[in-house]
Scaffold this motif. Structure first.
Motif, PDB file in Angstrom:
ATOM      1  N   MET A 138       0.827  -1.221   0.000  1.00  0.00           N
ATOM      2  CA  MET A 138       0.000   0.000   0.000  1.00  0.00           C
ATOM      3  C   MET A 138       0.860   1.270   0.000  1.00  0.00           C
ATOM      4  SD  MET A 138      -1.421   0.690   3.859  1.00  0.00           S
ATOM      5  CE  MET A 138      -2.218  -0.861   4.182  1.00  0.00           C
ATOM      6  N   VAL A 139       2.143   1.122   0.362  1.00  0.00           N
ATOM      7  CA  VAL A 139       3.033   2.281   0.444  1.00  0.00           C
ATOM      8  C   VAL A 139       3.401   2.775  -0.958  1.00  0.00           C
ATOM      9  CG1 VAL A 139       5.297   3.099   1.245  1.00  0.00           C
ATOM     10  CG2 VAL A 139       3.964   1.502   2.653  1.00  0.00           C
ATOM     11  N   ASP A 140       3.192   4.067  -1.186  1.00  0.00           N
ATOM     12  CA  ASP A 140       3.528   4.646  -2.493  1.00  0.00           C
ATOM     13  C   ASP A 140       4.973   5.133  -2.551  1.00  0.00           C
ATOM     14  OD1 ASP A 140       0.954   4.660  -4.031  1.00  0.00           O
ATOM     15  OD2 ASP A 140       0.273   5.683  -2.226  1.00  0.00           O
ATOM     16  N   ASP A 141       5.404   5.767  -1.475  1.00  0.00           N
ATOM     17  CA  ASP A 141       6.769   6.288  -1.496  1.00  0.00           C
ATOM     18  C   ASP A 141       7.299   6.542  -0.088  1.00  0.00           C
ATOM     19  OD1 ASP A 141       5.201   8.485  -0.848  1.00  0.00           O
ATOM     20  OD2 ASP A 141       5.436   9.457  -2.796  1.00  0.00           O
ATOM     21  N   ILE A 142       8.587   6.806  -0.023  1.00  0.00           N
ATOM     22  CA  ILE A 142       9.225   7.135   1.252  1.00  0.00           C
ATOM     23  C   ILE A 142       9.654   8.588   1.135  1.00  0.00           C
ATOM     24  CG2 ILE A 142      11.172   6.605   2.788  1.00  0.00           C
ATOM     25  CD1 ILE A 142      11.098   3.756   1.245  1.00  0.00           C
ATOM     26  N   ILE A 143       9.074   9.435   1.973  1.00  0.00           N
ATOM     27  CA  ILE A 143       9.347  10.866   1.833  1.00  0.00           C
ATOM     28  C   ILE A 143       9.762  11.488   3.167  1.00  0.00           C
ATOM     29  CG2 ILE A 143       7.725  11.076  -0.116  1.00  0.00           C
ATOM     30  CD1 ILE A 143       5.771  12.503   1.793  1.00  0.00           C
ATOM     31  N   ALA A 144      10.373  12.651   3.077  1.00  0.00           N
ATOM     32  CA  ALA A 144      10.787  13.378   4.285  1.00  0.00           C
ATOM     33  C   ALA A 144       9.709  14.384   4.673  1.00  0.00           C
ATOM     34  CB  ALA A 144      12.125  14.067   4.027  1.00  0.00           C
ATOM     35  N   VAL A 145       9.902  14.979   5.831  1.00  0.00           N
ATOM     36  CA  VAL A 145       8.864  15.834   6.411  1.00  0.00           C
ATOM     37  C   VAL A 145       8.520  17.041   5.534  1.00  0.00           C
ATOM     38  CG1 VAL A 145      10.461  17.205   7.839  1.00  0.00           C
ATOM     39  CG2 VAL A 145       8.080  16.908   8.572  1.00  0.00           C
ATOM     40  N   GLY A 146       9.534  17.585   4.874  1.00  0.00           N
ATOM     41  CA  GLY A 146       9.294  18.777   4.052  1.00  0.00           C
ATOM     42  C   GLY A 146       8.271  18.520   2.966  1.00  0.00           C
ATOM     43  N   GLU A 147       8.419  17.389   2.294  1.00  0.00           N
ATOM     44  CA  GLU A 147       7.480  17.073   1.210  1.00  0.00           C
ATOM     45  C   GLU A 147       6.075  16.839   1.761  1.00  0.00           C
ATOM     46  OE1 GLU A 147       8.628  14.070  -1.673  1.00  0.00           O
ATOM     47  OE2 GLU A 147       6.546  13.890  -2.350  1.00  0.00           O
ATOM     48  N   PHE A 148       6.008  16.164   2.912  1.00  0.00           N
ATOM     49  CA  PHE A 148       4.675  15.928   3.474  1.00  0.00           C
ATOM     50  C   PHE A 148       4.004  17.247   3.849  1.00  0.00           C
ATOM     51  CE2 PHE A 148       1.797  15.495   7.080  1.00  0.00           C
ATOM     52  CZ  PHE A 148       0.803  14.764   6.451  1.00  0.00           C
ATOM     53  N   ILE A 149       4.756  18.113   4.504  1.00  0.00           N
ATOM     54  CA  ILE A 149       4.188  19.417   4.898  1.00  0.00           C
ATOM     55  C   ILE A 149       3.744  20.190   3.656  1.00  0.00           C
ATOM     56  CG2 ILE A 149       4.729  21.670   5.932  1.00  0.00           C
ATOM     57  CD1 ILE A 149       4.280  19.454   8.000  1.00  0.00           C
ATOM     58  N   ASP A 150       4.527  20.104   2.620  1.00  0.00           N
ATOM     59  CA  ASP A 150       4.166  20.807   1.393  1.00  0.00           C
ATOM     60  C   ASP A 150       2.876  20.249   0.797  1.00  0.00           C
ATOM     61  OD1 ASP A 150       4.689  22.814  -0.500  1.00  0.00           O
ATOM     62  OD2 ASP A 150       5.419  21.310  -1.916  1.00  0.00           O
ATOM     63  N   ARG A 151       2.705  18.928   0.894  1.00  0.00           N
ATOM     64  CA  ARG A 151       1.459  18.308   0.410  1.00  0.00           C
ATOM     65  C   ARG A 151       0.301  18.664   1.334  1.00  0.00           C
ATOM     66  NH1 ARG A 151       1.438  14.168  -3.138  1.00  0.00           N
ATOM     67  NH2 ARG A 151       3.418  13.432  -3.978  1.00  0.00           N
ATOM     68  N   ALA A 152       0.568  18.743   2.651  1.00  0.00           N
ATOM     69  CA  ALA A 152      -0.493  18.945   3.644  1.00  0.00           C
ATOM     70  C   ALA A 152      -0.918  20.406   3.753  1.00  0.00           C
ATOM     71  CB  ALA A 152      -0.030  18.441   5.015  1.00  0.00           C
ATOM     72  N   ARG A 153      -0.104  21.320   3.260  1.00  0.00           N
ATOM     73  CA  ARG A 153      -0.375  22.746   3.508  1.00  0.00           C
ATOM     74  C   ARG A 153      -1.702  23.207   2.925  1.00  0.00           C
ATOM     75  NH1 ARG A 153       4.794  25.326   1.121  1.00  0.00           N
ATOM     76  NH2 ARG A 153       4.073  27.114   2.329  1.00  0.00           N
ATOM     77  N   ASP A 154      -2.166  22.558   1.887  1.00  0.00           N
ATOM     78  CA  ASP A 154      -3.432  22.959   1.280  1.00  0.00           C
ATOM     79  C   ASP A 154      -4.610  22.086   1.710  1.00  0.00           C
ATOM     80  OD1 ASP A 154      -2.258  25.041  -0.152  1.00  0.00           O
ATOM     81  OD2 ASP A 154      -1.568  23.639  -1.705  1.00  0.00           O
TER      82      ASP A 154
END
Lengths: 78, 134
Positions: free
Chosen positions: B111-127
Motif C-alpha cells: 500500500m506504500v507509495d513512497d518514502i518521503i521526508a517531512v518537508g514534502e509531506f508538509i508541502d502536500r499537507a499545507r493545502d
C-alpha cells in the motif's frame, strides 16, 4: 461495468463506513438515471448517505424504515 | 485531507481506515504519512496481523478485537487498500523513521507509495482542508 438495471446493496450487519462505501462502489456500476438501494442497519447511514448524495449531486428518492434496518434509495444523477 | 499516522495500535489505526474511506467517498484526496509507530504498522509482517491495543485501554483490547472479528469489521489496512482503489489516496512512509529503524523497501506493505521526508509531506499537507495527527 455499467448496468442498465437498478441495484440493491445489502449492507445489513456492516458498520460505518461500509454501507456508504458499498454505495459508492455500486453507484459507479449503474447508468445515470438508475438507482441503488442500500439496506443498512447502521444508525448513521441515513444521514450519512443523504449528505453524501447532496454533495455528489445524486438524489435520495426514498427512505423506508424496516424492522432493524433502513432502505435508502439513491438515484444516480451524474 | 492529510493525516500524520504516528500510532501503531489497532484502536488508533481503525479511525485512519474509517476516515480515509469517508474522505474518499466525499471525493477528497488523502495523504497518509506513516511515522514512528505508524511506520511499524505498515510492515508486511505486521500490517494484517496487528493486534496491539493502546495501553490505557488494554483491558478492553481482547474483547473489542473479538467483537470486530465476529462482526466481520474489515481490518483498517483493508479499508485503506479499498479506499486507494476508489479514490486518490497516497500512502507515504516517513524517511526519518525508515532510516532510523534500518528498514528496507521490501519490508513495507504494497500500500506504500513512497518514502518521503517531512518537508514534502508538509508541502502536500499545507493545502489540505482537514489535517489530523493520530
Amino acid at each position: 461495468m455499467m448496468s442498465g438495471q437498478d441495484k440493491v446493496v445489502d449492507a445489513r450487519g456492516n458498520y460505518c463506513p461500509m454501507p456508504l462505501m458499498k454505495l459508492v462502489e455500486a453507484m459507479k456500476e449503474v447508468d445515470i438515471g438508475r438507482t441503488v438501494e442500500v439496506w443498512s442497519s447502521d444508525s448513521g447511514s441515513q444521514r450519512d448517505i443523504s449528505r453524501w448524495a447532496e454533495k455528489m449531486g445524486h438524489e435520495v428518492v426514498a427512505v423506508n424504515h424496516e424492522q432493524g434496518y433502513d432502505r435508502i434509495k439513491v438515484r444516480r444523477r451524474k | 485531507m492529510a493525516i500524520i499516522v504516528f500510532s501503531g495500535t489497532v484502536d488508533k489505526l481503525m479511525p485512519v481506515g474509517v476516515l480515509t474511506s469517508g474522505a474518499v467517498a466525499m471525493d477528497m484526496d488523502v495523504d497518509l504519512f506513516f511515522t514512528f509507530w505508524g511506520l511499524t504498522a505498515i510492515r508486511k509482517d505486521t500490517v494484517d496481523a496487528n493486534s496491539r491495543f493502546s495501553k490505557d485501554f488494554e483491558d478492553m483490547g481482547a474483547t473489542l478485537s473479538q467483537l470486530m472479528k465476529q462482526k466481520q469489521v474489515p481490518r483498517w489496512s483493508d479499508m485503506v487498500r479499498n479506499a486507494k482503489k476508489l479514490g486518490n489516496v497516497r500512502v507515504h512512509a516517513c524517511s526519518m523513521t525508515y532510516d532510523l529503524m534500518g528498514m528496507k523497501k521490501e519490508e513495507l506493505d504494497d500500500m506504500v507509495d513512497d518514502i518521503i521526508a517531512v518537508g514534502e509531506f508538509i508541502d502536500r499537507a499545507r493545502d489540505a482542508k482537514i489535517t489530523l495527527f493520530i
